[in-house]
Scaffold this motif. Sequence first.
Motif, short mmCIF file in Angstrom:
data_model
loop_
_atom_site.label_atom_id
_atom_site.label_comp_id
_atom_site.label_asym_id
_atom_site.label_seq_id
_atom_site.Cartn_x
_atom_site.Cartn_y
_atom_site.Cartn_z
N GLY A 102 0.84 -1.22 0.01
CA GLY A 102 -0.03 -0.07 0.16
C GLY A 102 0.68 1.20 0.17
N MET A 103 1.78 1.17 0.81
CA MET A 103 2.57 2.49 0.87
C MET A 103 3.54 2.56 -0.27
N GLY A 104 4.01 1.34 -0.86
CA GLY A 104 4.88 1.63 -2.09
C GLY A 104 4.31 1.99 -3.37
N LEU A 105 2.86 1.68 -3.48
CA LEU A 105 1.94 1.93 -4.51
C LEU A 105 1.90 3.37 -4.40
N ALA A 106 1.60 3.96 -3.31
CA ALA A 106 1.25 5.38 -3.21
C ALA A 106 2.31 6.36 -3.49
N THR A 107 3.44 5.72 -2.89
CA THR A 107 4.96 6.61 -3.25
C THR A 107 5.01 6.54 -4.66
N THR A 108 4.90 5.19 -5.36
CA THR A 108 5.41 5.24 -6.53
C THR A 108 4.50 6.30 -7.32
N PHE A 164 -6.06 2.55 4.47
CA PHE A 164 -5.88 3.78 4.72
C PHE A 164 -5.82 4.33 6.09
N THR A 165 -6.76 3.57 6.87
CA THR A 165 -6.60 3.91 8.39
C THR A 165 -5.38 3.24 8.79
N ILE A 166 -4.88 1.95 8.47
CA ILE A 166 -3.70 1.56 8.95
C ILE A 166 -2.40 2.34 8.91
N LEU A 167 -2.39 2.81 7.64
CA LEU A 167 -1.15 3.63 7.11
C LEU A 167 -1.11 4.87 8.01
N GLY A 168 -2.44 5.52 8.09
CA GLY A 168 -2.43 6.50 9.09
C GLY A 168 -1.81 7.57 8.71
N ILE A 169 -0.98 8.33 9.40
CA ILE A 169 -0.44 9.62 9.37
C ILE A 169 0.89 9.69 8.12
N PHE A 170 1.39 8.26 7.85
CA PHE A 170 2.32 8.13 6.93
C PHE A 170 2.09 8.27 5.52
N LEU A 171 0.68 8.39 5.01
CA LEU A 171 0.38 8.69 3.75
C LEU A 171 0.45 10.23 3.47
N PRO A 172 -0.16 10.99 4.37
CA PRO A 172 0.03 12.41 4.17
C PRO A 172 1.57 13.06 4.31
N LEU A 173 2.41 12.02 5.21
CA LEU A 173 4.00 12.55 5.13
C LEU A 173 4.39 12.15 4.14
N ILE A 174 3.95 11.62 2.93
CA ILE A 174 4.64 11.32 1.86
C ILE A 174 5.11 12.60 1.07
N THR A 175 4.19 13.69 1.50
CA THR A 175 4.54 14.75 0.85
C THR A 175 5.88 15.49 1.34
N THR A 176 6.58 15.26 2.49
CA THR A 176 7.95 15.51 3.11
C THR A 176 8.68 14.34 2.93
N ASN A 177 8.59 13.37 1.99
CA ASN A 177 9.38 12.20 1.71
C ASN A 177 10.69 12.74 0.90
N LEU A 232 -7.36 10.46 -1.25
CA LEU A 232 -8.67 10.18 -1.55
C LEU A 232 -9.17 8.96 -2.25
N LEU A 233 -8.38 8.53 -3.11
CA LEU A 233 -8.66 7.11 -3.77
C LEU A 233 -8.49 6.09 -2.85
N MET A 234 -7.42 6.08 -1.93
CA MET A 234 -7.42 5.12 -1.03
C MET A 234 -8.69 5.16 0.12
N GLN A 235 -8.84 6.36 0.51
CA GLN A 235 -10.34 6.16 1.39
C GLN A 235 -11.59 5.93 0.47
N ALA A 236 -11.51 5.74 -0.68
CA ALA A 236 -12.61 5.59 -1.29
C ALA A 236 -12.46 4.03 -1.75
N PHE A 237 -11.54 3.55 -2.15
CA PHE A 237 -11.24 1.86 -2.46
C PHE A 237 -10.60 0.79 -1.41
N ALA A 238 -9.90 1.66 -0.36
CA ALA A 238 -9.29 0.67 0.40
C ALA A 238 -9.11 1.45 1.77
N TYR A 239 -10.33 1.79 2.29
CA TYR A 239 -10.41 2.49 3.72
C TYR A 239 -9.63 1.73 4.87
N GLU A 240 -9.79 0.63 4.98
CA GLU A 240 -9.25 0.11 5.98
C GLU A 240 -7.88 0.22 5.92
#
Length: 237
Positions: free
Chosen positions: A42-48, A97-110, A87-95
């Motif tokens: 999940g995190m890898g796909l989002a980052t890619t 999304f909640t597990i990855l939590g704060i680390f998704l928005p932190l991709i911005t500062t990666n 938004l895509l993860m909230q719509a199609f993989a919400y659980e």
Amino acid sequence: MSDISYRDISLNGLWKNNPAIVQLLGLCPLLAVTGSVINAIGMGLATTLVLTVSNSCVAMIRNFTTDAIRLPSFVMIIAAAVTCIELLMQAFAYELFTILGIFLPLITTNCVILGRADAFASKNSLLPSMWDGFIMGVGFTGVLILLGAIREVVGTGAIFANMDLLFGAGAANWKITLFADYKNVLVAILPPGAFIFTGLIIAMKNMIDGQIKKREAAKKADEPTVSRRVRVTGNIS
């Protein structure tokens, strides 16, 4: 740049300059969310996706941005891409999304994403920049999945648990139990395990690189000997 080599870009992203185990960038999500394979995917796909989109956008605007607004514009592009992924993860993989939590928005500062935007995309055209972002993301994701697999197997004795969080209900039975009556090794799933296994992966890569360098050095040392033999054989004949 006119001398862009897609082969070199691929080798750099996947091995020689891998962002996770060579540049040592993006270690926060690498260490935090790799307790299982599904989290890593999940995190890898989002980052890619963010890397590919941000590199592409930066390459398209590179000739129109001044030095004063260059970095702020890069951050805005990355933040917009991350918001879309959230938004895509909230719509199609919400659980998930909640597990990855704060680390998704932190991709911005990666640092991986901002680093590629500044070091590569801002200096190259669209297609090479898009490929660089994609291949860097694939290299980063590969390390995430490898680390997640090791930690999940050592920690729980099974692999591919909870794959339905991303791939749907049909993936609920993808879990493979490798060891029956396995006593969980909690340290592998906790942050110390992430540090330990990341260090082992880096050490393994360094060993492989060392062996490759030794073989290349041996080949170079043999080349003068072979060429001398050829010259001597030619003189005799």
